[in-house]
Design a protein around this motif. Structure first.
Motif, short mmCIF file in Angstrom:
data_model
loop_
_atom_site.label_atom_id
_atom_site.label_comp_id
_atom_site.label_asym_id
_atom_site.label_seq_id
_atom_site.Cartn_x
_atom_site.Cartn_y
_atom_site.Cartn_z
N CYS A 35 0.83 -1.20 0.00
CA CYS A 35 0.00 0.00 0.00
C CYS A 35 0.87 1.26 0.00
O CYS A 35 1.84 1.35 0.74
CB CYS A 35 -0.91 0.02 1.24
N TYR A 92 -2.66 7.89 0.84
CA TYR A 92 -3.97 7.60 1.44
C TYR A 92 -4.86 8.84 1.49
O TYR A 92 -6.08 8.73 1.47
CB TYR A 92 -3.79 7.05 2.86
N LEU A 100 -6.96 8.86 -1.58
CA LEU A 100 -8.01 7.84 -1.52
C LEU A 100 -9.15 8.32 -0.63
O LEU A 100 -10.32 8.22 -1.00
CB LEU A 100 -7.43 6.53 -0.98
N SER A 115 -8.32 6.34 -6.96
CA SER A 115 -9.02 5.08 -6.76
C SER A 115 -8.21 4.16 -5.86
O SER A 115 -7.00 4.36 -5.67
CB SER A 115 -9.27 4.39 -8.10
N ASP A 116 -8.87 3.17 -5.34
CA ASP A 116 -8.21 2.17 -4.50
C ASP A 116 -7.04 1.54 -5.25
O ASP A 116 -5.94 1.35 -4.70
CB ASP A 116 -9.23 1.11 -4.10
N ILE A 141 -5.14 1.33 4.89
CA ILE A 141 -5.97 1.38 3.69
C ILE A 141 -7.43 1.10 4.06
O ILE A 141 -8.35 1.67 3.47
CB ILE A 141 -5.45 0.43 2.61
N ARG A 190 -10.42 3.83 3.39
CA ARG A 190 -11.64 3.51 2.64
C ARG A 190 -12.87 3.96 3.42
O ARG A 190 -13.81 4.52 2.83
CB ARG A 190 -11.72 2.00 2.38
#
Length: 355
Positions: A41, A46, A49, A55-56, A125, A129
């Protein structure tokens, strides 16, 4: 066969893999990498995101593949130095001959009531999200507070402003000016960007309490629909629970060769290591280079130098949205499109060499 175990697939251990594979691993050494997720990652991204501007898929790269590399996807629950074993949540004990601990960091809440329970995070991550879902599902006019105006807070605030121009964003900075340890030119440039783009910077902030729908700066109350915490980090819980010498920040004290004092088989890389510089991806990679050199000499039974070269960082680069940026490189402050271009270039090169 000698067994090298790498805990965590972050920047430090990715550099270890890049240095050893495919052609510089001794014939009698195998590697096992342990991580919770099946990809490396890009933690420095981050913020994008979480803001909804990346995007992821853009913030991760695949782990390398090699016949002498085994990858285990599991959660690390304990490190048993006396038994030379790592305890995994699902797969049990994993033995090692040499160990590199690169388990990164998590948020530090400084004892602020409600901060852990009622704020969002960009430290993993999974948490990024969740932050993305919260920030990008809020209705227009919602109020967002970002606590901490370090690099992560600045980049998140600016990227969120571009992603959601309809939000009311406040950035709480503990200092009298943004990035107070850097040249004033950078501070003025960043603060002007926020002023021009409608992000309010609250200076000399001291967050004393967080509740589900509000935040307190000393006695001043701010109603909030979401709060993101970027105001401090600490080593991962597994490392904090290790019975080894640590500094005031709970980072592990190491010898000049990056191993535990009295234990030449256990190394610590990155955010968990007590080093003369602030934690960063760049620092983790520089340290990993030296750890590989030490490992190779020890595997060949060669003497080690008394001191390793001083780790020198190239500088700092940050973004202000997709078109502007700032940096401090070679003792020189840079701003604008050039800084943003350099940051994008560094990211592209990293993904090209690691993906």
């Amino acid at each position: 066969m000698r067994h090298l175990v790498l805990l965590g697939g972050g920047y430090g251990n990715m550099r270890v893999l890049l240095r050893l594979l495919p052609n510089h691993l001794p014939d009698d050494v195998t590697i096992t990498l342990v991580d919770k997720v099946p990809y490396h990652c890009l933690k420095t991204e981050y913020y994008a995101l979480a803001a909804g501007t990346a995007s992821d898929h853009e913030v991760r790269v695949s782990f390398p593949e090699h016949e002498k590399l085994n990858i285990i996807y599991d959660e690390i629950t304990a490190i048993h130095l006396d038994r030379k074993e790592v305890e995994l949540k699902a797969k049990g004990a994993l033995a090692y001959d040499d160990l590199v601990i690169g388990l990164g960091c998590e948020d530090k809440y400084h004892g602020v009531p409600g901060a852990e329970e009622y704020t969002y995070s960009i430290q993993s991550i999974q948490k990024s999200r969740a932050t993305y879902e919260k920030l990008n599902n809020m209705p227009a006019g919602s109020k967002v507070g970002i606590v901490g105006a370090g690099l992560s807070g600045i980049e998140l605030a600016s990227e969120l402003r571009e992603s959601r121009p309809d939000l009311d964003i406040k950035l709480f900075d503990r200092g009298p000016r943004i990035l107070k340890d850097f040249p004033q030119r950078l501070s003025r440039y960043i603060e002007k960007w926020f002023t021009d783009h409608g992000v309010e910077v609250v200076r000399d902030a001291n967050i004393t309490r967080v509740e589900p729908d509000r935040i307190y700066n000393r006695e001043d109350e701010y109603k909030m629909d979401a709060v993101v915490w970027t105001a401090g980090i600490q080593p991962s819980l597994v490392v904090r629970q290790m019975n080894v010498e640590k500094d005031r920040s709970d980072r592990v004290v190491l010898t000049p060769h990056h191993n535990l004092p009295g234990n030449e088989h256990v190394y610590v890389v990155g955010d968990c290591a007590s080093l003369p510089h602030a934690p960063s991806a760049q620092l983790a990679e520089e340290q990993a280079e030296q750890i590989v050199d030490v490992l190779q000499k020890r595997w060949r039974n060669e003497p080690l130098p008394e001191k390793l070269p001083e780790m020198k960082l190239k500088g700092v680069l940050g973004s202000l949205g997709k078109k502007q940026g700032f940096g401090f490189v070679a003792d020189r402050a840079i701003t604008g499109r050039v800084a943003r271009f350099l940051k994008s270039g560094v990211l592209w090169m990293y993904k090209y060499h690691n993906g």
